[in-house]
Design a protein around this motif. Structure first.
Motif, mmCIF file in Angstrom:
data_model
loop_
_atom_site.group_PDB
_atom_site.id
_atom_site.type_symbol
_atom_site.label_atom_id
_atom_site.label_comp_id
_atom_site.label_asym_id
_atom_site.label_seq_id
_atom_site.Cartn_x
_atom_site.Cartn_y
_atom_site.Cartn_z
ATOM 1 N N MET A 135 0.825 -1.198 0.000
ATOM 2 C CA MET A 135 0.000 0.000 0.000
ATOM 3 C C MET A 135 0.863 1.253 0.000
ATOM 4 S SD MET A 135 -3.041 1.130 0.005
ATOM 5 C CE MET A 135 -4.035 2.483 0.471
ATOM 6 N N ALA A 136 1.917 1.243 0.819
ATOM 7 C CA ALA A 136 2.788 2.412 0.885
ATOM 8 C C ALA A 136 3.443 2.662 -0.469
ATOM 9 C CB ALA A 136 3.843 2.226 1.966
ATOM 10 N N GLU A 137 3.769 1.587 -1.172
ATOM 11 C CA GLU A 137 4.396 1.745 -2.482
ATOM 12 C C GLU A 137 3.424 2.399 -3.465
ATOM 13 O OE1 GLU A 137 6.033 -1.003 -6.061
ATOM 14 O OE2 GLU A 137 6.535 -1.638 -4.036
ATOM 15 N N LEU A 138 2.166 1.977 -3.451
ATOM 16 C CA LEU A 138 1.170 2.589 -4.331
ATOM 17 C C LEU A 138 1.035 4.076 -4.028
ATOM 18 C CD1 LEU A 138 -1.728 -0.039 -4.463
ATOM 19 C CD2 LEU A 138 -0.001 0.436 -6.189
ATOM 20 N N THR A 139 1.025 4.402 -2.760
ATOM 21 C CA THR A 139 0.910 5.797 -2.352
ATOM 22 C C THR A 139 2.109 6.597 -2.838
ATOM 23 O OG1 THR A 139 -0.325 5.115 -0.404
ATOM 24 C CG2 THR A 139 0.614 7.310 -0.352
ATOM 25 N N THR A 140 3.280 6.024 -2.692
ATOM 26 C CA THR A 140 4.500 6.701 -3.129
ATOM 27 C C THR A 140 4.484 6.934 -4.635
ATOM 28 O OG1 THR A 140 5.721 5.671 -1.332
ATOM 29 C CG2 THR A 140 7.020 6.558 -3.141
ATOM 30 N N LEU A 141 4.034 5.941 -5.377
ATOM 31 C CA LEU A 141 3.983 6.069 -6.833
ATOM 32 C C LEU A 141 2.885 7.028 -7.289
ATOM 33 C CD1 LEU A 141 4.481 2.319 -7.821
ATOM 34 C CD2 LEU A 141 6.157 4.164 -8.020
ATOM 35 N N ALA A 142 1.774 7.040 -6.571
ATOM 36 C CA ALA A 142 0.626 7.863 -6.974
ATOM 37 C C ALA A 142 0.782 9.331 -6.588
ATOM 38 C CB ALA A 142 -0.650 7.303 -6.355
ATOM 39 N N ARG A 143 1.545 9.602 -5.550
ATOM 40 C CA ARG A 143 1.649 10.965 -5.017
ATOM 41 C C ARG A 143 2.023 12.017 -6.067
ATOM 42 N NH1 ARG A 143 4.656 9.986 -0.921
ATOM 43 N NH2 ARG A 143 2.931 9.759 0.505
ATOM 44 N N PRO A 144 3.058 11.799 -6.896
ATOM 45 C CA PRO A 144 3.400 12.853 -7.864
ATOM 46 C C PRO A 144 2.281 13.138 -8.870
ATOM 47 C CG PRO A 144 5.073 11.110 -7.856
ATOM 48 C CD PRO A 144 3.991 10.692 -6.927
ATOM 49 N N TYR A 145 1.545 12.110 -9.252
ATOM 50 C CA TYR A 145 0.443 12.304 -10.199
ATOM 51 C C TYR A 145 -0.698 13.079 -9.539
ATOM 52 C CZ TYR A 145 2.886 8.832 -12.984
ATOM 53 O OH TYR A 145 3.831 8.160 -13.709
ATOM 54 N N ALA A 146 -1.017 12.705 -8.309
ATOM 55 C CA ALA A 146 -2.083 13.402 -7.584
ATOM 56 C C ALA A 146 -1.704 14.861 -7.363
ATOM 57 C CB ALA A 146 -2.348 12.710 -6.250
ATOM 58 N N LYS A 147 -0.453 15.071 -7.001
ATOM 59 C CA LYS A 147 0.017 16.434 -6.750
ATOM 60 C C LYS A 147 -0.001 17.261 -8.036
ATOM 61 C CE LYS A 147 3.621 18.977 -4.396
ATOM 62 N NZ LYS A 147 4.979 19.018 -3.924
ATOM 63 N N ALA A 148 0.432 16.660 -9.130
ATOM 64 C CA ALA A 148 0.434 17.374 -10.413
ATOM 65 C C ALA A 148 -0.990 17.734 -10.833
ATOM 66 C CB ALA A 148 1.106 16.525 -11.489
ATOM 67 N N ALA A 149 -1.903 16.785 -10.697
ATOM 68 C CA ALA A 149 -3.302 17.051 -11.052
ATOM 69 C C ALA A 149 -3.873 18.147 -10.157
ATOM 70 C CB ALA A 149 -4.132 15.778 -10.929
ATOM 71 N N PHE A 150 -3.561 18.073 -8.877
ATOM 72 C CA PHE A 150 -4.066 19.067 -7.936
ATOM 73 C C PHE A 150 -3.517 20.458 -8.258
ATOM 74 C CE2 PHE A 150 -3.604 21.527 -4.015
ATOM 75 C CZ PHE A 150 -4.933 21.627 -3.654
ATOM 76 N N GLU A 151 -2.229 20.534 -8.506
ATOM 77 C CA GLU A 151 -1.619 21.831 -8.804
ATOM 78 C C GLU A 151 -2.180 22.430 -10.092
ATOM 79 O OE1 GLU A 151 2.590 21.049 -8.641
ATOM 80 O OE2 GLU A 151 2.599 21.056 -6.443
ATOM 81 N N ALA A 210 -5.186 21.749 -11.378
ATOM 82 C CA ALA A 210 -6.580 22.110 -11.100
ATOM 83 C C ALA A 210 -6.663 23.396 -10.284
ATOM 84 C CB ALA A 210 -7.276 20.971 -10.361
ATOM 85 N N GLN A 211 -5.779 23.526 -9.332
ATOM 86 C CA GLN A 211 -5.770 24.719 -8.493
ATOM 87 C C GLN A 211 -5.391 25.954 -9.316
ATOM 88 O OE1 GLN A 211 -2.932 24.577 -5.282
ATOM 89 N NE2 GLN A 211 -4.239 25.822 -3.972
ATOM 90 N N ALA A 212 -4.391 25.820 -10.159
ATOM 91 C CA ALA A 212 -3.941 26.946 -10.984
ATOM 92 C C ALA A 212 -5.019 27.397 -11.966
ATOM 93 C CB ALA A 212 -2.674 26.569 -11.740
ATOM 94 N N LEU A 253 -10.843 22.717 -9.350
ATOM 95 C CA LEU A 253 -10.739 21.653 -8.350
ATOM 96 C C LEU A 253 -11.917 20.682 -8.428
ATOM 97 C CD1 LEU A 253 -9.371 23.591 -5.241
ATOM 98 C CD2 LEU A 253 -8.153 21.946 -6.659
ATOM 99 N N ALA A 254 -13.118 21.210 -8.538
ATOM 100 C CA ALA A 254 -14.307 20.346 -8.579
ATOM 101 C C ALA A 254 -14.346 19.520 -9.864
ATOM 102 C CB ALA A 254 -15.575 21.181 -8.447
ATOM 103 N N ASP A 255 -13.980 20.135 -10.988
ATOM 104 C CA ASP A 255 -13.977 19.413 -12.266
ATOM 105 C C ASP A 255 -12.996 18.248 -12.235
ATOM 106 O OD1 ASP A 255 -15.801 21.275 -13.178
ATOM 107 O OD2 ASP A 255 -14.326 22.442 -14.306
ATOM 108 N N TRP A 256 -11.809 18.508 -11.712
ATOM 109 C CA TRP A 256 -10.803 17.450 -11.636
ATOM 110 C C TRP A 256 -11.203 16.382 -10.628
ATOM 111 C CZ3 TRP A 256 -6.373 15.992 -14.147
ATOM 112 C CH2 TRP A 256 -6.024 16.785 -15.237
#
Length: 178
Positions: free
Chosen positions: A1-17, A19-21, A25-28
């Motif tokens: 599980m920790a490995e999935l989180t580690t791998l997913a974090r950069p994608y989630a962060k990129a999508a969030f950044e 969407a925020q810019a 946020l709601a659309d994403w």
């Protein structure tokens, strides 16, 4: 599980950044929710594991299944995730995105399990008290579990407050054993 989180974090962060810019946020959130749900479907999951399909074909298949629920940037996101052979991370990416979004919005999902059904008034009072304690907007989800005997268990992220009779009896039993 920790490995999935580690791998997913950069994608989630990129999508969030992104969407925020672009104030989306709601659309994403909706797009990632759809992607997570679709990617967990058994048929789609088998398709995504198919070794004969190229990454771009897998991405296009996923985009086609989602239809008009994905805008152009979200489709590009899917293609990028597919190119990096990380489509299986979509549910984790969506979950992490929601955590980032909740952090940004200063809100928290709270799961309250009680021995008996909580009235609307009790839920509102509890939400208000938790909101003050956590310094966040609280979105309360109540459920019932008769095995608690009495009281409630509150889960808000990493915070767990066990005010149930079952929990107190377990602590008492543990104290008596030692």
């Amino acid at each position: 599980m920790a490995e999935l989180t580690t791998l997913a974090r950069p994608y989630a962060k990129a999508a969030f950044e992104y969407a925020q810019a672009h104030q989306q946020l709601a659309d994403w959130s909706a797009a990632l929710g759809v992607l997570a749900a679709v990617s967990q479907d058994d048929t789609v999951r088998q398709l995504l594991k198919e070794p004969q399909l190229t990454s771009s074909a897998k991405a296009q298949s996923l985009i086609d299944v989602c239809g008009d629920k994905l805008n152009a940037p979200a489709q590009n996101f899917v293609r990028t995730v597919a190119e990096n052979k990380r489509l299986e991370l979509l549910p984790t990416i969506a979950e992490m995105y929601e955590q980032l979004k909740a952090e940004q919005e200063k809100s928290v999902e709270v799961e309250v399990t009680s021995a008996f059904t909580l009235s609307k008034e009790q839920q509102d009072k509890l939400a208000k008290a938790l909101s003050a304690r956590l310094s966040r907007e609280v979105r309360l989800h109540a459920s019932e579990d008769a095995s608690l005997i009495g009281g409630v268990i509150i889960r808000a992220g990493d915070l767990v407050i066990d005010g149930s009779v079952r929990g107190k009896l377990a602590k008492l039993a543990e104290a008596l054993k030692s």
